[in-house]
Scaffold this motif. Structure first.
Motif, mmCIF file in Angstrom:
data_model
loop_
_atom_site.group_PDB
_atom_site.id
_atom_site.type_symbol
_atom_site.label_atom_id
_atom_site.label_comp_id
_atom_site.label_asym_id
_atom_site.label_seq_id
_atom_site.Cartn_x
_atom_site.Cartn_y
_atom_site.Cartn_z
ATOM 1 N N SER A 93 -1.483 12.794 -14.727
ATOM 2 C CA SER A 93 -0.795 11.925 -15.679
ATOM 3 C C SER A 93 0.575 11.452 -15.166
ATOM 4 N N VAL A 94 0.993 11.935 -14.009
ATOM 5 C CA VAL A 94 2.261 11.511 -13.424
ATOM 6 C C VAL A 94 2.045 10.195 -12.679
ATOM 7 N N LYS A 95 2.909 9.236 -12.921
ATOM 8 C CA LYS A 95 2.828 7.936 -12.240
ATOM 9 C C LYS A 95 3.495 8.055 -10.875
ATOM 10 N N ARG A 96 2.727 7.810 -9.813
ATOM 11 C CA ARG A 96 3.275 7.898 -8.461
ATOM 12 C C ARG A 96 2.859 6.663 -7.664
ATOM 13 N N ILE A 97 3.830 5.813 -7.374
ATOM 14 C CA ILE A 97 3.550 4.569 -6.653
ATOM 15 C C ILE A 97 4.320 4.558 -5.333
ATOM 16 N N TYR A 98 3.607 4.225 -4.268
ATOM 17 C CA TYR A 98 4.175 4.195 -2.920
ATOM 18 C C TYR A 98 4.097 2.778 -2.349
ATOM 19 N N ILE A 99 5.010 2.485 -1.439
ATOM 20 C CA ILE A 99 4.949 1.256 -0.657
ATOM 21 C C ILE A 99 4.664 1.661 0.785
ATOM 22 N N ALA A 100 3.707 0.978 1.419
ATOM 23 C CA ALA A 100 3.317 1.337 2.783
ATOM 24 C C ALA A 100 3.043 0.080 3.598
ATOM 25 N N LEU A 101 3.252 0.198 4.881
ATOM 26 C CA LEU A 101 2.924 -0.882 5.812
ATOM 27 C C LEU A 101 1.791 -0.404 6.699
ATOM 28 N N THR A 102 0.704 -1.173 6.751
ATOM 29 C CA THR A 102 -0.474 -0.743 7.503
ATOM 30 C C THR A 102 -0.663 -1.562 8.777
ATOM 31 N N GLU A 103 -1.450 -1.007 9.664
ATOM 32 C CA GLU A 103 -1.902 -1.734 10.848
ATOM 33 C C GLU A 103 -3.028 -2.680 10.429
ATOM 34 N N GLY A 104 -3.047 -3.879 10.980
ATOM 35 C CA GLY A 104 -4.125 -4.819 10.697
ATOM 36 C C GLY A 104 -3.940 -5.537 9.366
ATOM 37 N N VAL A 105 -4.718 -6.589 9.181
ATOM 38 C CA VAL A 105 -4.648 -7.393 7.960
ATOM 39 C C VAL A 105 -5.787 -6.997 7.020
ATOM 40 N N ILE A 106 -5.437 -6.478 5.854
ATOM 41 C CA ILE A 106 -6.436 -6.067 4.855
ATOM 42 C C ILE A 106 -6.902 -7.315 4.105
ATOM 43 N N LYS A 107 -8.206 -7.556 4.110
ATOM 44 C CA LYS A 107 -8.753 -8.778 3.506
ATOM 45 C C LYS A 107 -8.823 -8.692 1.984
ATOM 46 N N LYS A 108 -9.207 -7.529 1.454
ATOM 47 C CA LYS A 108 -9.304 -7.370 0.001
ATOM 48 C C LYS A 108 -7.915 -7.356 -0.629
ATOM 49 N N ASP A 109 -7.786 -7.987 -1.783
ATOM 50 C CA ASP A 109 -6.493 -8.008 -2.474
ATOM 51 C C ASP A 109 -6.165 -6.666 -3.117
ATOM 52 N N ALA A 110 -7.203 -5.924 -3.472
ATOM 53 C CA ALA A 110 -6.997 -4.613 -4.109
ATOM 54 C C ALA A 110 -8.264 -3.786 -3.936
ATOM 55 N N GLY A 111 -8.126 -2.481 -4.134
ATOM 56 C CA GLY A 111 -9.297 -1.624 -4.018
ATOM 57 C C GLY A 111 -8.980 -0.188 -4.392
ATOM 58 N N THR A 112 -10.024 0.620 -4.487
ATOM 59 C CA THR A 112 -9.896 2.044 -4.778
ATOM 60 C C THR A 112 -10.649 2.831 -3.716
ATOM 61 N N ILE A 113 -9.992 3.834 -3.173
ATOM 62 C CA ILE A 113 -10.619 4.719 -2.182
ATOM 63 C C ILE A 113 -10.858 6.051 -2.858
ATOM 64 N N GLU A 114 -12.112 6.475 -2.917
ATOM 65 C CA GLU A 114 -12.467 7.739 -3.565
ATOM 66 C C GLU A 114 -13.313 8.554 -2.596
ATOM 67 N N THR A 115 -12.784 9.673 -2.133
ATOM 68 C CA THR A 115 -13.469 10.506 -1.146
ATOM 69 C C THR A 115 -13.175 11.983 -1.420
ATOM 70 N N LEU A 116 -13.682 12.825 -0.537
ATOM 71 C CA LEU A 116 -13.262 14.227 -0.461
ATOM 72 C C LEU A 116 -12.306 14.344 0.724
ATOM 73 N N ILE A 117 -11.216 15.068 0.549
ATOM 74 C CA ILE A 117 -10.265 15.296 1.640
ATOM 75 C C ILE A 117 -10.104 16.799 1.842
#
Length: 306
Positions: A166-190
């Motif tokens: 329930s804690v709001k945590r927002i980060y700003i990041a700079l990535t390698e390469g150009v991401i084509k999708k405007d938005a998305g969700t990554i759901e995995t096991l880590i």
């Protein structure tokens, strides 16, 4: 007095490397700890010193000489830190890039905890001597907002909110390469990388559920500026997830490309916004911090290259 453990090798374990065998046999010791003890001559087989690649034999008598624990003392240090908010129950700080959150082996000074001990009269005791007040962490080279608990009641409340996502945590990041999708969700096991134990990785099983939501803020010639919102908070989650997508963070020494065009001292990742319910007042509170200067300058440089 030193503790000495003795282990006898039985048939099922014959042929295993000694560090692997002891790691399986002694749950309380990591493989790296065992290797260190071997190097120091504190693990002997049939009363003789051996190397980590020694393969155990039937009825080998292994002695592990465990050194006495070092008494830990973390000292207050007059280190300048930016406090965004403070009351009797908690403090919100803006951690600079390059500062470790709490002391660990070989690094007992210059941390955020050392600074907090000098700034705050009280800190929660739940995480012991090494991590007083620390409810959650961000990596050494990640900058940004952290909440610190001043007593155990506040600590439990904040930790429960993090556990419940329930804690709001927002980060700003700079990535390698150009991401084509405007938005998305990554759901995995880590979980821990099966071979490189200092790294985390996306796993098919036996990992912890991890969800990161991202949206593109700006695209450059060879990079993408994104906002990432954590739904869960696994170790290195954003770094692992963006690398998994094929877009590791610029400057990431662990999960990034081996040859990076942009040279940084660490990953371009900033914990911009943190929102939570105050443990005592029940009021929702939200705090944000500006991108560090190096990050702002990098963005300006990339804009000029468009």
């Amino acid at each position: 007095m030193k503790e000495v453990k003795e282990v006898i090798v039985e048939t099922d374990n014959v042929g295993k490397r000694i560090d692997v065998f002891l790691n399986e046999s002694l749950a309380e010791m990591s493989r790296s700890q065992i290797q260190k003890l071997v190097e120091e001559g504190k693990i002997k087989v049939n009363e003789k010193e051996i190397k980590s690649n020694y393969k155990v034999r039937l009825n080998d008598k292994i002695q592990i000489f465990i050194p006495e624990p070092v008494k830990l003392e973390v000292k207050a240090e007059n280190i300048d830190i930016e406090i965004l908010y403070e009351d009797d129950y908690l403090a919100v700080v803006n951690k600079p890039q390059g500062m470790v959150v709490h002391p660990a082996a070989g690094n007992y000074t210059g941390t955020l905890v050392n600074a907090l001990l000098a700034k705050c009269k009280t800190l929660s005791s739940i995480n012991g001597v090494i991590r007083p007040g620390i409810v959650h962490r961000i990596d050494k080279d990640t900058s940004g907002v952290l909440v610190i608990a001043k007593n155990d009641i506040a600590h439990r409340s904040l930790a429960e909110q993090i556990k419940e996502h329930s804690v709001k945590r927002i980060y700003i990041a700079l990535t390698e390469g150009v991401i084509k999708k405007d938005a998305g969700t990554i759901e995995t096991l880590i979980g821990r990388h099966p071979i490189e134990r200092k790294k985390m990785a996306v796993l098919q099983k036996n990992g912890r559920h991890a969800i990161t939501h991202f949206r593109v803020l700006e695209r450059f010639k060879e990079n993408t500026l994104i906002e990432a919102r954590l739904e869960t908070g696994r170790t290195h989650q954003i770094r692992v997830h963006m690398s998994y997508l094929g877009h590791p963070l610029v400057g990431d020494p662990v999960y990034g490309h081996k040859r990076q065009k942009i040279k940084l001292s660490g990953q371009a990742l900033h914990a911009k916004t943190l929102g939570f319910i105050h443990p005592y007042s029940g009021e929702y509170m939200e705090f944000s911090s500006q991108l560090p200067e190096y990050f702002e300058e990098l963005i300006k440089k990339l804009r000029n290259q468009k």
